[in-house]
Structure formats: structure tokens, C-alpha cells
Design a protein around this motif. Structure first.
Motif, PDB file in Angstrom:
ATOM      1  N   HIS A 114     -16.828 -19.341 -51.515  1.00 41.56           N
ATOM      2  CA  HIS A 114     -16.573 -19.280 -50.076  1.00 41.56           C
ATOM      3  C   HIS A 114     -17.070 -17.919 -49.604  1.00 41.56           C
ATOM      4  O   HIS A 114     -16.343 -16.929 -49.655  1.00 41.56           O
ATOM      5  CB  HIS A 114     -15.090 -19.442 -49.776  1.00 41.56           C
ATOM      6  CG  HIS A 114     -14.588 -20.827 -49.948  1.00 41.56           C
ATOM      7  ND1 HIS A 114     -13.236 -21.138 -50.085  1.00 41.56           N
ATOM      8  CD2 HIS A 114     -15.234 -22.016 -50.007  1.00 41.56           C
ATOM      9  CE1 HIS A 114     -13.100 -22.446 -50.232  1.00 41.56           C
ATOM     10  NE2 HIS A 114     -14.293 -22.994 -50.183  1.00 41.56           N
ATOM     11  N   PRO A 115     -18.331 -17.851 -49.183  1.00 46.24           N
ATOM     12  CA  PRO A 115     -18.910 -16.537 -48.842  1.00 46.24           C
ATOM     13  C   PRO A 115     -18.114 -15.749 -47.821  1.00 46.24           C
ATOM     14  O   PRO A 115     -18.082 -14.509 -47.886  1.00 46.24           O
ATOM     15  CB  PRO A 115     -20.298 -16.900 -48.303  1.00 46.24           C
ATOM     16  CG  PRO A 115     -20.624 -18.203 -48.973  1.00 46.24           C
ATOM     17  CD  PRO A 115     -19.318 -18.928 -49.045  1.00 46.24           C
ATOM     18  N   ARG A 116     -17.459 -16.426 -46.882  1.00 44.51           N
ATOM     19  CA  ARG A 116     -16.715 -15.711 -45.846  1.00 44.51           C
ATOM     20  C   ARG A 116     -15.467 -15.029 -46.391  1.00 44.51           C
ATOM     21  O   ARG A 116     -14.890 -14.164 -45.723  1.00 44.51           O
ATOM     22  CB  ARG A 116     -16.350 -16.680 -44.733  1.00 44.51           C
ATOM     23  CG  ARG A 116     -17.573 -17.249 -44.000  1.00 44.51           C
ATOM     24  CD  ARG A 116     -17.176 -18.243 -42.937  1.00 44.51           C
ATOM     25  NE  ARG A 116     -18.355 -18.850 -42.311  1.00 44.51           N
ATOM     26  CZ  ARG A 116     -18.292 -19.804 -41.382  1.00 44.51           C
ATOM     27  NH1 ARG A 116     -17.101 -20.252 -40.955  1.00 44.51           N
ATOM     28  NH2 ARG A 116     -19.414 -20.303 -40.874  1.00 44.51           N
ATOM     29  N   GLN A 117     -15.026 -15.432 -47.576  1.00 42.13           N
ATOM     30  CA  GLN A 117     -13.848 -14.817 -48.187  1.00 42.13           C
ATOM     31  C   GLN A 117     -14.212 -13.741 -49.205  1.00 42.13           C
ATOM     32  O   GLN A 117     -13.325 -13.132 -49.804  1.00 42.13           O
ATOM     33  CB  GLN A 117     -12.997 -15.889 -48.872  1.00 42.13           C
ATOM     34  CG  GLN A 117     -12.485 -16.977 -47.938  1.00 42.13           C
ATOM     35  CD  GLN A 117     -11.697 -18.050 -48.671  1.00 42.13           C
ATOM     36  OE1 GLN A 117     -11.399 -17.909 -49.860  1.00 42.13           O
ATOM     37  NE2 GLN A 117     -11.359 -19.122 -47.966  1.00 42.13           N
ATOM     38  N   MET A 118     -15.511 -13.496 -49.375  1.00 49.94           N
ATOM     39  CA  MET A 118     -15.945 -12.554 -50.396  1.00 49.94           C
ATOM     40  C   MET A 118     -15.839 -11.125 -49.885  1.00 49.94           C
ATOM     41  O   MET A 118     -16.135 -10.833 -48.724  1.00 49.94           O
ATOM     42  CB  MET A 118     -17.381 -12.864 -50.831  1.00 49.94           C
ATOM     43  CG  MET A 118     -17.544 -14.258 -51.425  1.00 49.94           C
ATOM     44  SD  MET A 118     -19.201 -14.631 -52.022  1.00 49.94           S
ATOM     45  CE  MET A 118     -19.234 -13.658 -53.507  1.00 49.94           C
ATOM     46  N   ILE A 119     -15.412 -10.239 -50.780  1.00 53.22           N
ATOM     47  CA  ILE A 119     -15.249  -8.828 -50.440  1.00 53.22           C
ATOM     48  C   ILE A 119     -16.546  -8.060 -50.662  1.00 53.22           C
ATOM     49  O   ILE A 119     -16.979  -7.267 -49.832  1.00 53.22           O
ATOM     50  CB  ILE A 119     -14.106  -8.205 -51.270  1.00 53.22           C
ATOM     51  CG1 ILE A 119     -12.786  -8.925 -50.946  1.00 53.22           C
ATOM     52  CG2 ILE A 119     -13.989  -6.705 -51.012  1.00 53.22           C
ATOM     53  CD1 ILE A 119     -11.638  -8.488 -51.820  1.00 53.22           C
ATOM     54  N   ASP A 120     -17.185  -8.296 -51.818  1.00 53.84           N
ATOM     55  CA  ASP A 120     -18.430  -7.607 -52.164  1.00 53.84           C
ATOM     56  C   ASP A 120     -19.454  -8.649 -52.595  1.00 53.84           C
ATOM     57  O   ASP A 120     -19.703  -8.850 -53.791  1.00 53.84           O
ATOM     58  CB  ASP A 120     -18.173  -6.591 -53.278  1.00 53.84           C
ATOM     59  CG  ASP A 120     -19.421  -5.815 -53.658  1.00 53.84           C
ATOM     60  OD1 ASP A 120     -20.413  -5.861 -52.888  1.00 53.84           O
ATOM     61  OD2 ASP A 120     -19.420  -5.154 -54.719  1.00 53.84           O
ATOM     62  N   PRO A 121     -20.095  -9.332 -51.623  1.00 53.98           N
ATOM     63  CA  PRO A 121     -21.029 -10.405 -52.003  1.00 53.98           C
ATOM     64  C   PRO A 121     -22.233  -9.917 -52.792  1.00 53.98           C
ATOM     65  O   PRO A 121     -22.673 -10.586 -53.717  1.00 53.98           O
ATOM     66  CB  PRO A 121     -21.436 -10.997 -50.655  1.00 53.98           C
ATOM     67  CG  PRO A 121     -21.085  -9.978 -49.635  1.00 53.98           C
ATOM     68  CD  PRO A 121     -19.931  -9.208 -50.170  1.00 53.98           C
ATOM     69  N   ALA A 125     -23.140 -11.123 -56.548  1.00 52.22           N
ATOM     70  CA  ALA A 125     -24.423 -11.749 -56.857  1.00 52.22           C
ATOM     71  C   ALA A 125     -25.057 -11.111 -58.087  1.00 52.22           C
ATOM     72  O   ALA A 125     -25.595 -11.810 -58.963  1.00 52.22           O
ATOM     73  CB  ALA A 125     -25.356 -11.647 -55.657  1.00 52.22           C
ATOM     74  N   GLU A 126     -25.022  -9.794 -58.180  1.00 52.96           N
ATOM     75  CA  GLU A 126     -25.591  -9.107 -59.342  1.00 52.96           C
ATOM     76  C   GLU A 126     -24.863  -9.501 -60.631  1.00 52.96           C
ATOM     77  O   GLU A 126     -25.492  -9.763 -61.667  1.00 52.96           O
ATOM     78  CB  GLU A 126     -25.511  -7.597 -59.136  1.00 52.96           C
ATOM     79  CG  GLU A 126     -26.338  -7.061 -57.989  1.00 52.96           C
ATOM     80  CD  GLU A 126     -27.831  -7.047 -58.304  1.00 52.96           C
ATOM     81  OE1 GLU A 126     -28.197  -7.284 -59.469  1.00 52.96           O
ATOM     82  OE2 GLU A 126     -28.624  -6.824 -57.372  1.00 52.96           O
ATOM     83  N   GLY A 172     -13.601 -14.758 -53.413  1.00 53.68           N
ATOM     84  CA  GLY A 172     -14.418 -15.823 -52.854  1.00 53.68           C
ATOM     85  C   GLY A 172     -15.075 -16.713 -53.888  1.00 53.68           C
ATOM     86  O   GLY A 172     -15.756 -17.677 -53.526  1.00 53.68           O
ATOM     87  N   LEU A 173     -14.899 -16.407 -55.183  1.00 56.86           N
ATOM     88  CA  LEU A 173     -15.432 -17.240 -56.266  1.00 56.86           C
ATOM     89  C   LEU A 173     -14.305 -18.096 -56.808  1.00 56.86           C
ATOM     90  O   LEU A 173     -13.291 -17.572 -57.292  1.00 56.86           O
ATOM     91  CB  LEU A 173     -16.028 -16.372 -57.374  1.00 56.86           C
ATOM     92  CG  LEU A 173     -17.235 -15.511 -56.975  1.00 56.86           C
ATOM     93  CD1 LEU A 173     -17.677 -14.649 -58.151  1.00 56.86           C
ATOM     94  CD2 LEU A 173     -18.383 -16.374 -56.480  1.00 56.86           C
ATOM     95  N   LEU A 174     -14.460 -19.419 -56.745  1.00 51.70           N
ATOM     96  CA  LEU A 174     -13.385 -20.340 -57.084  1.00 51.70           C
ATOM     97  C   LEU A 174     -13.872 -21.357 -58.118  1.00 51.70           C
ATOM     98  O   LEU A 174     -15.071 -21.609 -58.269  1.00 51.70           O
ATOM     99  CB  LEU A 174     -12.899 -21.069 -55.838  1.00 51.70           C
ATOM    100  CG  LEU A 174     -12.422 -20.154 -54.693  1.00 51.70           C
ATOM    101  CD1 LEU A 174     -12.188 -20.958 -53.429  1.00 51.70           C
ATOM    102  CD2 LEU A 174     -11.155 -19.410 -55.102  1.00 51.70           C
ATOM    103  N   PHE A 175     -12.900 -21.970 -58.825  1.00 55.91           N
ATOM    104  CA  PHE A 175     -13.198 -22.931 -59.884  1.00 55.91           C
ATOM    105  C   PHE A 175     -12.595 -24.285 -59.530  1.00 55.91           C
ATOM    106  O   PHE A 175     -11.523 -24.363 -58.914  1.00 55.91           O
ATOM    107  CB  PHE A 175     -12.631 -22.468 -61.229  1.00 55.91           C
ATOM    108  CG  PHE A 175     -13.094 -21.102 -61.641  1.00 55.91           C
ATOM    109  CD1 PHE A 175     -14.324 -20.928 -62.245  1.00 55.91           C
ATOM    110  CD2 PHE A 175     -12.304 -19.987 -61.411  1.00 55.91           C
ATOM    111  CE1 PHE A 175     -14.754 -19.680 -62.617  1.00 55.91           C
ATOM    112  CE2 PHE A 175     -12.725 -18.729 -61.789  1.00 55.91           C
ATOM    113  CZ  PHE A 175     -13.951 -18.564 -62.392  1.00 55.91           C
TER     114      PHE A 175
END
Length: 601
Positions: A114-121, A125-126, A172-175
Motif C-alpha cells: 500500500h504505497p500511501r501507507q509507506m514511510i520510506d518508499p 524499494a532498494e 506499507g508492505l503486507l503479506f
């Protein structure tokens, strides 16, 4: 209800006149009122108790009857019914004939964002690109910074990868939990199983659907909850399948072949015990199909079912068997074999000059093209076509695979005399190795039609009588002599009475004509010949083998036959066949082919 006054005036006045105490009247009336109230309350309580007793009696009676019905019926697992649409994630296992698992389900997880919930996108990504090498950090950064509120990252991940993503600490990363299809034996039987992928899916579950092989052919059955999870039992034997693929792979490498295929079938039932096609693939990581070029260059191509090959001299037994059945010939009948033979403007030659005439037996043993054409001419084109059609060589095999309809034989539209001649020795009609195995199984089955199947213990109607038992028996005797003293001597395995026929067919060019140095080499065999139980067909695509005295050979006798002999030697004991030792066994010289051990001890 009319209430009686506690101090009725008339009685009070009479009591006073008589000098009695008026309060006694009130006390008496009060006592009567209380008694009436108590009687009424007692009646109500009794009615309630009676009702409750009846209700409990009825309830216990219903429960008792239900328990009795359940005790008398068959036990079953309770099922949860959910209203509305749902994703069916459960898929039945696939097993071999002994119950060993070929395909099953494994609980895993998917990864989404959920990109909108990510703190450090950018940081996420890295780190994701470091965990999953197939992902690109720049592309993830672009996706995370866009307008999308939901993004699939990986449809299935391992527990180790899941823990590594956990350690990123990005909310923002979910399973999402899901089941994936697992093939525990890797490449073994890959073309038969085919593979599966995800169909309908959401973050909580995914539907597993078949995309090829039996996974697709039985997709609806495998996903049907009414089967209560019962596995699909195939006719394959995992041990035999693994041994077949090992020998076939070694033979393909030693014979420098482009590809190879083999089919092992039970004569009586048509059940396929093993079937392999090389090159193969791992269904756990199914490759993408080729979009251009030769389809047979793809590891997904199933040569046993989809391959359409001119199978050469393996076809020669068909006109001979039919002529035996019609009593036009017998094994000792002498046939004119003068070469070249001319039909119209075409010349037909033999590989060797066999002289002016050969017996029918020697036509098969020495593999004479001219002699076979002479026999086919006794039949005539119409009878020849009808017999080949009855053997199943005009239609796709009914095998339970999604690829089966694509394996329809290439049959000539016209059937003039020259076509009848070339088809008699295996040119002009292209069929799959599975078609050939089915036709040989029909001969080995006393002439009764055999239909191939991949399902174990599947009841099938008895096949029609295509060939008389006597003619079928004689044809097997001729094929046995091909192995003992003919072109298939390298396939003889002492004790197992192998009968068979080699076939070497030039490969057709896409632009027309035939290659001069590219062939398909095939051996079609039956064993044991005295009590036929199994048919083995083995084909090598573009084989070349160096000979001990120098030079090279592409003939089936030097390439396919020794590999088939080695395969029978390996598979027969696994099939429970005991070698016969009651008769002297022939001594068979086998060529050494670049290190492949082909000599019997």
C-alpha cells in the motif's frame, strides 16, 4: 373482575348494631382476598411448569431422534457454507499408481504494498531489490511514488524471504496467505503434469488453475469440493518414470540427438506406465512458451503427444499384419523385391540390394521397402486406409492431456498408388510416438483395439477386434525375429523376449523435400513376445553416433535400438518381470557408442 370491598357498609352497620367488632369483617375479607390471589398465582405457576415440561420433552425428543439418525447414517465431515462468491483455493493432489505424490499444495504467502501507507518508499524499494534479484529498484520506486493505492510485488515468497521483508519494518508492505502448487519431484513427468498458475486471487487467497497437461485436463475435477480432497491417481509409476528419463537422457546425449521421447504402455489396459519427452522443464518454474521458431525447440513441447513424425519402417508391420489377416500371404510367401521399383514417375529402392525375392518374414527382418510395397499393393489403398484408421492413426489420441488435440496425425488428403506405397514403409503419414505405441499395443493385444489412458484403474469398454488373434500372433513372431536376427539386434535383452521394429525416417524440410542428414530414429517394441505385457516406443530426433570402425551412423538400429535395449534392461525388473531362463539365450553383439554401456552381462 369485581373486587369485594374490605369494609362493606351493610355488614359494618349490622355488626355495630349487634355490638360486634367491625375490624373483624375487614380482616376476614382481607384473608379471603389473599387466599384468592394465592390460588390464582399457584394456578399460573402450575400452567407455566406444565408448558415448560412439554417444551423440554419435545426438545429432548427432537435431539434424540436426530442423534439416532446420525448414528444410523454414514459419517461425514461438516462443511461450512459461505454465501456469496468465494475463491476456491483447495486443489486435490495428483499421485502415481502407488499413491506417491506427484503434485500437491504448499501453504505460502504473497507480498503486496500500500504505497500511501509507506514511510520510506525509496528505501523499501532498494531493500526489496536486494531480497528479490528479479525486481528492479528503479521500477519499484516509480510504482511506489505513483498514484496507485495497491501493488502486487510477489505472488509467492519463501519463509526466508518473508522474514527478510519483515525485517525491513515498512508498514506499507503486507503479506497475504495462499496455497501454491508444488511438484516435489521436479522435472520428473513434467510434460504429463503440465503445470498450474493462479487464477482469481485477492490478498487473502488465490485460485490455483491448471495450464497444461493433466493439470488442465482435470482442472475442474481437481478443484471440485464434492470430491472431498480425493487425489487423482495416475497410471504412472514414479520409479519407472524416473528410470526412463535417466536412460533416455543418457541415450540422447550419447547419440548427440536434438531431442528424445519414449512411451511405456500396458498392453491389456492401455495405461501409460511412463512417458518422457526431452528436453524437459521444472513445472515449479515453468518457462515461457516460444512465440516464434520451431515449436519443438521449446522444452514445453511434448514430443510423445504433440510430435508429428514420419516413423519410417516401424509402419511396415501394418500392411503385413493386415495381409496375413486377409490370408493374402503367409510368413513363407515369396515376394518380388527387384529394385528399383517404379510407381508412376517415382522410384522406390531398398537400403541394400536383397536380390530378386524375399519371404514375408525376411521382408520384415531385413526391412525391405520394395517388399512391403508389394504387400501393400495386394491390399489396395482403400483397405489399407481403413485398417490404419481402425488402428487410430487418423485421429488425435484420447489421452487425458490438454495437448492431445494438437497431436492429430498429418494424413494425406489424396491416397493414390504412390501414397499407398510410401505410407506402407512409414513416409507420407506423420503421427506421434503415442499413436505408434497404441497401434503396436493393439497388435500385441491379440488384435483388439487399445486406447491409451493416464488414469489408473479406469474402466474402459473392450476394444473392437481390428485384427484376428492368429494374424496378430504371427505379426509378433515376425517382430521377434527382427530383434533376434534383424535390424533391431541391439535391442535384444536376454530373458525378456523383446519383439520390435526399427524405423529411420528422413526429416521433411519446412520448404519441401527432405534433409539428407537429419532423421528421426525410432524403435517400437513389445515384451515379452510370448506373453505381451508392455509396449515401448522410443524415438531420437536427429541422432548421430560414431561407429567403432570409423564413420558415423544415423540409423535406428545403431541409435534408437541400443538405447531402447538399455531401457528395457533397466525397466523390466522394476515392472516385476522375471527374465526367462528355461531356454538358451542368444548371444547378441552390441555396438559401443561413445561410452554408453550397452553390453549385457
Amino acid at each position: 373482575m369485581i373486587r369485594t370491598p374490605l369494609r362493606p357498609l351493610a355488614r359494618i352497620l349490622r355488626a355495630r348494631e349487634k355490638g360486634e367488632n367491625p375490624d373483624a369483617i375487614e380482616a376476614e375479607n382481607r384473608a379471603q382476598r389473599h387466599a384468592a390471589i394465592q390460588d390464582k398465582a399457584r394456578s399460573h405457576a402450575q400452567n407455566r411448569l406444565l408448558f415448560m415440561s412439554c417444551a423440554f420433552a419435545v426438545a429432548f425428543g427432537i435431539v434424540g431422534l436426530r442423534m439416532g439418525a446420525m448414528a444410523a447414517g454414514q459419517p461425514s465431515e461438516p462443511r461450512t457454507q459461505v454465501s456469496g462468491a468465494q475463491i476456491i483455493s483447495q486443489r486435490a493432489d495428483i499421485t502415481d499408481r502407488r499413491g506417491r505424490v506427484l503434485a500437491t499444495n504448499l501453504l505460502t504467502h504473497s507480498l503486496y504494498a500500500h504505497p500511501r501507507q509507506m514511510i520510506d518508499p525509496n528505501g523499501a524499494a532498494e531493500k526489496l531489490a536486494a531480497i528479490f534479484p528479479d525486481l528492479k529498484a528503479d521500477r519499484l520506486k516509480q510504482d511506489f511514488s505513483g498514484k496507485r493505492s495497491f501493488l502486487w510485488i510477489k505472488k509467492k515468497i519463501s519463509p526466508e524471504q518473508m522474514q527478510a521483508v519483515h525485517d525491513i519494518g515498512e508498514p506499507g508492505l503486507l503479506f497475504g496467505p495462499r496455497e501454491m502448487r508444488l511438484y516435489p519431484n521436479g522435472k520428473i513427468a513434467s510434460h504429463i503434469l503440465g503445470g498450474a498458475t493462479f487464477g482469481k486471487e485477492d490478498v487473502a487467497s488465490a485460485e490455483v488453475v491448471g495450464i497444461a497437461g493433466v493439470e488442465k485436463a482435470f482442472d475442474r475435477w481437481l478443484r471440485d469440493p464434492a470430491n472431498d480432497g480425493a487425489p487423482l491417481s495416475l497410471s504412472l509409476d514414479l520409479t519407472v518414470q524416473a528410470a526412463m528419463e535417466e536412460v533416455l537422457g543418457n541415450g540422447m546425449r550419447v547419440m548427440s540427438a536434438k531431442g528424445a521421447t519414449a512411451v511405456l504402455m500396458e498392453v491389456k489396459t492401455g495405461e501409460i506406465v511412463a512417458m518422457a519427452s526431452l528436453p524437459d522443464f521444472d513445472p515449479n518454474d515453468r518457462p515461457r512458451p516460444l512465440l516464434k521458431g520451431d515449436p519443438s525447440d521449446s522444452p514445453l513441447f511434448n514430443r510423445a503427444v504433440q510430435g508429428q513424425y514420419e516413423l519410417g519402417s516401424t509402419f511396415k508391420i501394418f500392411p503385413v499384419a493386415q495381409a496375413l489377416d486377409l490370408k493374402l500371404i503367409n510368413p513363407a510367401t515369396m515376394i518380388n523385391t527387384h529394385t528399383p521399383m517404379k510407381i508412376g514417375k517415382y522410384l522406390i529402392n531398398d537400403f541394400h540390394n536383397y536380390g530378386g525375392q524375399l519371404s514375408v518374414t525376411d521382408i520384415i527382418v531385413k526391412s525391405s521397402n520394395v517388399g512391403t510395397v508389394r504387400v501393400a499393393q495386394l491390399l489396395g489403398p482403400e483397405r489399407q486406409k481403413e485398417f490404419l484408421k481402425n488402428l487410430g492413426l487418423f485421429e488425435p489420441t484420447p489421452i487425458e492431456m490438454s495437448e492431445a488435440p494438437t497431436g492429430k496425425p498429418l494424413v494425406p488428403q489424396r491416397w493414390p498408388a504412390v501414397t499407398s506405397a510410401t505410407v506402407a514403409f512409414g513416409h507420407g503419414l506423420a503421427a506421434s510416438p503415442l499413436h505408434l505405441a497404441t497401434a503396436y499395443a493393439t497388435i500385441a493385444n491379440g488384435g483388439k483395439r487399445v486406447r491409451p489412458t493416464l488414469v489408473h484403474d479406469r474402466s474402459q469398454r473392450e476394444g473392437e477386434q481390428v485384427l484376428s488373434p492368429a494374424a496378430a500372433h504371427t505379426a509378433l513372431q515376425l517382430l521377434r525375429q527382427v530383434v533376434t536376427r534383424g535390424t533391431a539386434r541391439s535391442a535384444d535383452v536376454p530373458g525378456y523376449e523383446v519383439a520390435g521394429k526399427t524405423g529411420t525416417a528422413d526429416k521433411p524440410r519446412p520448404s519441401g523435400g527432405y534433409y539428407k542428414n537429419k532423421v528421426v530414429a525410432t524403435l517400437a517394441s513389445v515384451f515379452p513376445a510370448s506373453d505381451p505385457q508392455y509396449v515401448l516406443v522410443l524415438s531420437l530426433d536427429e541422432p548421430t553416433v560414431g561407429l567403432a570402425g570409423g564413420g558415423e551412423s544415423r540409423t535406428a538400429g545403431a541409435t534408437a535400438a541400443p538405447v531402447a535395449g538399455e531401457m528395457i534392461r533397466r525397466l523390466a525388473p522394476l515392472l516385476g518381470l522375471r527374465p526367462r531362463t528355461d531356454q538358451p539365450l542368444p548371444v547378441v553383439e552390441r555396438p559401443q557408442a561413445n561410452g554408453l554401456k550397452l553390453v549385457s552381462n
